[in-house]
Structure formats: C-alpha cells, structure tokens
Design a protein around this motif. Structure first.
Motif, PDB file in Angstrom:
ATOM      1  N   LEU A 166       0.974  -1.122  -0.033  1.00 62.04           N
ATOM      2  CA  LEU A 166      -0.100  -0.056   0.032  1.00 62.04           C
ATOM      3  C   LEU A 166       1.046   1.117   0.014  1.00 62.04           C
ATOM      4  O   LEU A 166       1.837   1.336   0.545  1.00 62.04           O
ATOM      5  N   ILE A 167       0.537   2.127  -0.575  1.00 65.93           N
ATOM      6  CA  ILE A 167       1.181   3.523  -0.667  1.00 65.93           C
ATOM      7  C   ILE A 167       0.469   4.332   0.051  1.00 65.93           C
ATOM      8  O   ILE A 167      -0.285   5.258  -0.101  1.00 65.93           O
ATOM      9  N   LEU A 168       1.057   4.485   1.272  1.00 64.71           N
ATOM     10  CA  LEU A 168       0.425   5.396   2.303  1.00 64.71           C
ATOM     11  C   LEU A 168       1.638   5.985   3.157  1.00 64.71           C
ATOM     12  O   LEU A 168       2.002   5.832   4.243  1.00 64.71           O
ATOM     13  N   PRO A 169       1.901   7.151   2.665  1.00 62.57           N
ATOM     14  CA  PRO A 169       3.101   7.865   3.248  1.00 62.57           C
ATOM     15  C   PRO A 169       2.609   8.748   4.471  1.00 62.57           C
ATOM     16  O   PRO A 169       1.177   9.143   4.647  1.00 62.57           O
ATOM     17  N   ASP A 170       3.340   9.033   5.348  1.00 68.80           N
ATOM     18  CA  ASP A 170       3.008   9.754   6.563  1.00 68.80           C
ATOM     19  C   ASP A 170       2.666  11.395   6.014  1.00 68.80           C
ATOM     20  O   ASP A 170       2.938  11.768   5.124  1.00 68.80           O
ATOM     21  N   SER A 171       1.309  11.701   6.622  1.00 68.99           N
ATOM     22  CA  SER A 171       0.685  12.981   6.036  1.00 68.99           C
ATOM     23  C   SER A 171       1.382  14.058   6.454  1.00 68.99           C
ATOM     24  O   SER A 171       1.055  15.183   5.768  1.00 68.99           O
ATOM     25  N   SER A 172       2.594  14.172   7.105  1.00 72.90           N
ATOM     26  CA  SER A 172       3.325  15.270   7.320  1.00 72.90           C
ATOM     27  C   SER A 172       4.615  15.634   6.312  1.00 72.90           C
ATOM     28  O   SER A 172       4.961  16.540   6.170  1.00 72.90           O
ATOM     29  N   LEU A 173       4.615  14.413   5.252  1.00 76.89           N
ATOM     30  CA  LEU A 173       5.652  14.532   4.239  1.00 76.89           C
ATOM     31  C   LEU A 173       5.010  15.248   3.041  1.00 76.89           C
ATOM     32  O   LEU A 173       3.743  15.250   2.768  1.00 76.89           O
ATOM     33  N   ASP A 174       5.950  15.822   2.393  1.00 77.05           N
ATOM     34  CA  ASP A 174       5.478  16.735   1.123  1.00 77.05           C
ATOM     35  C   ASP A 174       5.662  15.776  -0.073  1.00 77.05           C
ATOM     36  O   ASP A 174       5.190  16.320  -1.216  1.00 77.05           O
ATOM     37  N   ALA A 175       6.277  14.662   0.015  1.00 77.96           N
ATOM     38  CA  ALA A 175       6.388  13.898  -0.983  1.00 77.96           C
ATOM     39  C   ALA A 175       6.044  12.395  -0.897  1.00 77.96           C
ATOM     40  O   ALA A 175       6.311  12.038   0.346  1.00 77.96           O
ATOM     41  N   VAL A 176       5.679  11.785  -1.792  1.00 84.20           N
ATOM     42  CA  VAL A 176       5.353  10.273  -1.707  1.00 84.20           C
ATOM     43  C   VAL A 176       6.659   9.667  -2.147  1.00 84.20           C
ATOM     44  O   VAL A 176       7.376   9.818  -3.226  1.00 84.20           O
ATOM     45  N   VAL A 177       7.216   8.823  -1.225  1.00 83.66           N
ATOM     46  CA  VAL A 177       8.464   8.078  -1.589  1.00 83.66           C
ATOM     47  C   VAL A 177       8.325   6.803  -0.757  1.00 83.66           C
ATOM     48  O   VAL A 177       8.415   6.622   0.245  1.00 83.66           O
ATOM     49  N   ALA A 178       8.161   5.685  -1.766  1.00 85.63           N
ATOM     50  CA  ALA A 178       8.060   4.412  -1.208  1.00 85.63           C
ATOM     51  C   ALA A 178       8.836   3.397  -1.908  1.00 85.63           C
ATOM     52  O   ALA A 178       8.985   3.273  -3.048  1.00 85.63           O
ATOM     53  N   ARG A 179       9.739   2.790  -1.125  1.00 88.52           N
ATOM     54  CA  ARG A 179      10.771   1.794  -1.407  1.00 88.52           C
ATOM     55  C   ARG A 179      10.474   0.770  -0.808  1.00 88.52           C
ATOM     56  O   ARG A 179      10.743   0.225   0.195  1.00 88.52           O
ATOM     57  N   GLY A 180      10.050  -0.474  -1.881  1.00 89.57           N
ATOM     58  CA  GLY A 180       9.838  -1.836  -1.320  1.00 89.57           C
ATOM     59  C   GLY A 180      10.180  -2.999  -2.293  1.00 89.57           C
ATOM     60  O   GLY A 180      10.756  -2.749  -3.368  1.00 89.57           O
ATOM     61  N   SER A 181       9.993  -4.073  -1.982  1.00 93.68           N
ATOM     62  CA  SER A 181      10.238  -5.485  -2.863  1.00 93.68           C
ATOM     63  C   SER A 181       8.886  -6.219  -3.063  1.00 93.68           C
ATOM     64  O   SER A 181       8.577  -6.320  -1.782  1.00 93.68           O
ATOM     65  N   LEU A 182       8.812  -6.711  -3.960  1.00 96.50           N
ATOM     66  CA  LEU A 182       7.741  -7.610  -4.209  1.00 96.50           C
ATOM     67  C   LEU A 182       8.044  -8.586  -5.034  1.00 96.50           C
ATOM     68  O   LEU A 182       9.053  -8.638  -5.616  1.00 96.50           O
ATOM     69  N   CYS A 183       7.385  -9.829  -4.915  1.00100.10           N
ATOM     70  CA  CYS A 183       7.785 -10.933  -5.612  1.00100.10           C
ATOM     71  C   CYS A 183       6.700 -11.638  -6.568  1.00100.10           C
ATOM     72  O   CYS A 183       5.292 -11.664  -6.290  1.00100.10           O
ATOM     73  N   THR A 184       7.146 -11.841  -7.867  1.00104.61           N
ATOM     74  CA  THR A 184       6.473 -12.445  -8.790  1.00104.61           C
ATOM     75  C   THR A 184       6.824 -14.072  -8.755  1.00104.61           C
ATOM     76  O   THR A 184       7.922 -14.484  -8.704  1.00104.61           O
ATOM     77  N   GLN A 185       5.955 -14.991  -8.832  1.00106.23           N
ATOM     78  CA  GLN A 185       5.959 -16.619  -8.697  1.00106.23           C
ATOM     79  C   GLN A 185       5.072 -17.456  -9.564  1.00106.23           C
ATOM     80  O   GLN A 185       3.926 -16.807  -9.805  1.00106.23           O
ATOM     81  N   GLY A 186       5.363 -18.408  -9.819  1.00101.51           N
ATOM     82  CA  GLY A 186       4.612 -19.252 -10.706  1.00101.51           C
ATOM     83  C   GLY A 186       5.470 -19.998 -11.784  1.00101.51           C
ATOM     84  O   GLY A 186       6.560 -20.320 -11.752  1.00101.51           O
ATOM     85  N   GLU A 187       4.619 -20.195 -12.799  1.00 96.78           N
ATOM     86  CA  GLU A 187       5.393 -20.734 -14.046  1.00 96.78           C
ATOM     87  C   GLU A 187       6.599 -19.648 -14.581  1.00 96.78           C
ATOM     88  O   GLU A 187       6.357 -18.590 -14.521  1.00 96.78           O
TER      89      GLU A 187
END
Length: 299
Positions: A254-275
């Motif tokens: 979820l992209i939910l930055p702290d409301s006190s910040l002036d910018a959205v900065v989200a750095r995460g890792s996600l996994c694709t998997q299957g065939e």
C-alpha cells in the motif's frame, strides 16, 4: 442586552464549530481513520486494533475482527494485510494470518481464523530497528479494487520495470533491482536467456520498486478515488509460495506515506512467482486504488 446575547451566541457557535472541526480531521489519503484501541468498519469487517507495542525488532498489535453484518459479504480473512504507518524507510507489511510464523522467541498468540467469520490474535510486523517512526497501523486487502483505477505495466528479467510517467496514477514507478530464481532457489543470471533449458518449470523474481510523487496531488487523487493506491505484481501463488523471500515480501504494498511529508517516496520489494516464463519474462506491475483503514497513536 439583545446585542450582547447575540455576540455571546456567535462566539459559542464559533468555538463549537472549531471544536467539531478539530475532532473530525479527515484520515490521510481517504483512509478510514481511528485511534489505536478503537474499531473501524472496513471491507465488510468490524476491526479493532489494540495494544500496539514493541518487542525485540518487531511491532506487535492485537486484532479482533468480525463481519459488520451477520451473513454479509466481507474480504477473506487470509487476504487482510496490515502495515506500519509513519515516516519509514520502506513499507513493512504482513498478511495477518502467518505474520508471526518467523517469530519464535516471543510469548504471544498469533492471529488465527477459526472460521470465515472470525479473525483474532496478534499480528507481527517487522523486523524494524528504528521504531520511533511508527505512528500507526493500516489494513487493506489486495483483493479489494476500486473500479476504473487500474494502470498496468510490463516487467521482465533482467530489465525489470522501466520508469513510468505520472500521467495515469500521479506516481512515477521504476524498478531498482531484479533478481530471478528457479523453483529450487538457484539464481539465474542474464546469460540464462540464451540457455534452452533455463526457463522450464516454476520460478520467482524479486523486484525492488520505487514509487515517487507529490503528496499534494496524491492526497487530492486519493480523495477523488475514494482511497489510496496499492502496487501489485502478478503472477503470484497463495500461501508461502516458492520461497521464504516471497512470503516475506508478498505481492502487494500500500502506498500510504506519513501525512506530514511533502512527497510520496515508497521503496519496497515484491515477488512474482509461478510458471517461470510468466513470472520472469511476462510479469505485470499494476497500480490500483483500494480502500484502507488506519489506526494512529494518540501522540
């Protein structure tokens, strides 16, 4: 005398309006908001979050959820994800069920769902060293999508996701790392693209992703949409999947930055998997609106 009474009434009314205004501050980014210890109606559930605490490198909360209406539709218990809210370096989330599976040295009762209409117990979020930044906890379901809000982009090994524009979502997304593995956990190098037998069976890919944007625009877009955005990757597999890393990172954030910040900065890792061909060469990164609940501390 009448004039004095009128002035006093005006002052009292003004104070009352200000008090009401202060008490009804909107929850950031069109989330449903409450304080830790209170209950919220979200995704067909009445969910209470209490006893936010820190133990070792984990943030723990106790959750109790039951359907908002008897026999009513609600998100599946195993789809509910909780995450930490605040000025964090990167999103930290976990599916409620199984979130404490890697925590062995704490005395707790992990969240369980004895039937489809009940979820209760402790949710473990972490690890996290800098716990001073935690201001609350949010919840959402990757299965909940606001109609007409999806934007999808292709991602493939070894390039990943090329930078997107902000026209569609208000956010710029790009990949910062791409690591590919076969089902046994053996890492694949870019040279594997020329090997005829490298892409057989199942596999998974870990994508490091950056999402950036202006907080003012994201705030306005969230209100118009009816909720914040989440980033999802496909394909994916249920449960623990092919790798411990996939169960830790998950396939959404979820992209939910702290409301006190002036910018959205989200750095995460996600996994694709299957065939393996679908997971590594034809993966999709989607940005889509969703409904979310947010419990904040009283501080």
């Amino acid at each position: 005398m009448r004039a004095l009474v009128a002035v006093l009434l005006a002052l009292i009314t003004g104070v009352a309006l200000v008090a009401c205004s202060d008490d009804s501050q909107p929850s950031p980014y069109a989330t449903q908001g409450a304080k830790i210890g209170e209950s919220l109606a979200i995704l067909g559930w009445n969910v209470s979050v209490v006893n936010l605490r820190f133990d070792h490198d984990f943030v723990l909360i106790d959750v109790d959820a039951s359907p908002s209406q008897t026999g009513g539709q609600h998100a599946k218990p195993d789809s509910l994800r909780f995450g930490l809210y605040g000025a964090l370096a990167h999103p930290i989330e976990g599916t409620a069920l199984g979130s404490c599976s890697g925590v062995t040295d704490l005395s707790l009762q992990p969240a369980v769902s004895p039937d489809p209409d009940k979820l209760s117990g402790t949710v473990c979020l972490g690890p996290l060293r800098d716990q001073t930044q935690v201001r609350g906890v949010y919840a959402y379901s990757p299965q909940d999508r606001i109609p007409g809000t999806i934007a999808a982009y292709g991602a493939s090994f070894p390039v990943g996701l090329t930078p997107t524009g902000d026209t569609e979502t208000g956010l710029v997304l790009k990949s910062t790392s791409v690591d590919a593995f076969d089902a046994s956990g053996a890492q694949l190098m870019p040279t594997a693209l020329g090997e005829p037998n490298a892409f057989n069976g199942n596999g998974y890919m870990l994508l490091g992703l950056d999402a950036t944007g202006l907080a003012s625009r994201y705030r306005e877009d969230s209100i118009r949409r009816g909720g914040p955005l989440m980033v999802q990757v496909t394909p994916t597999l249920p449960g623990k999947g092919l790798s411990y890393a996939c169960s830790v990172y998950g396939s959404s954030m979820l992209i939910l930055p702290d409301s006190s910040l002036d910018a959205v900065v989200a750095r995460g890792s996600l996994c694709t998997q299957g065939e393996i061909n679908q997971a590594l060469l034809y993966a999709t990164v989607a940005v889509v609106g969703t409904h979310a609940a947010l419990w904040t501390t009283s501080e």
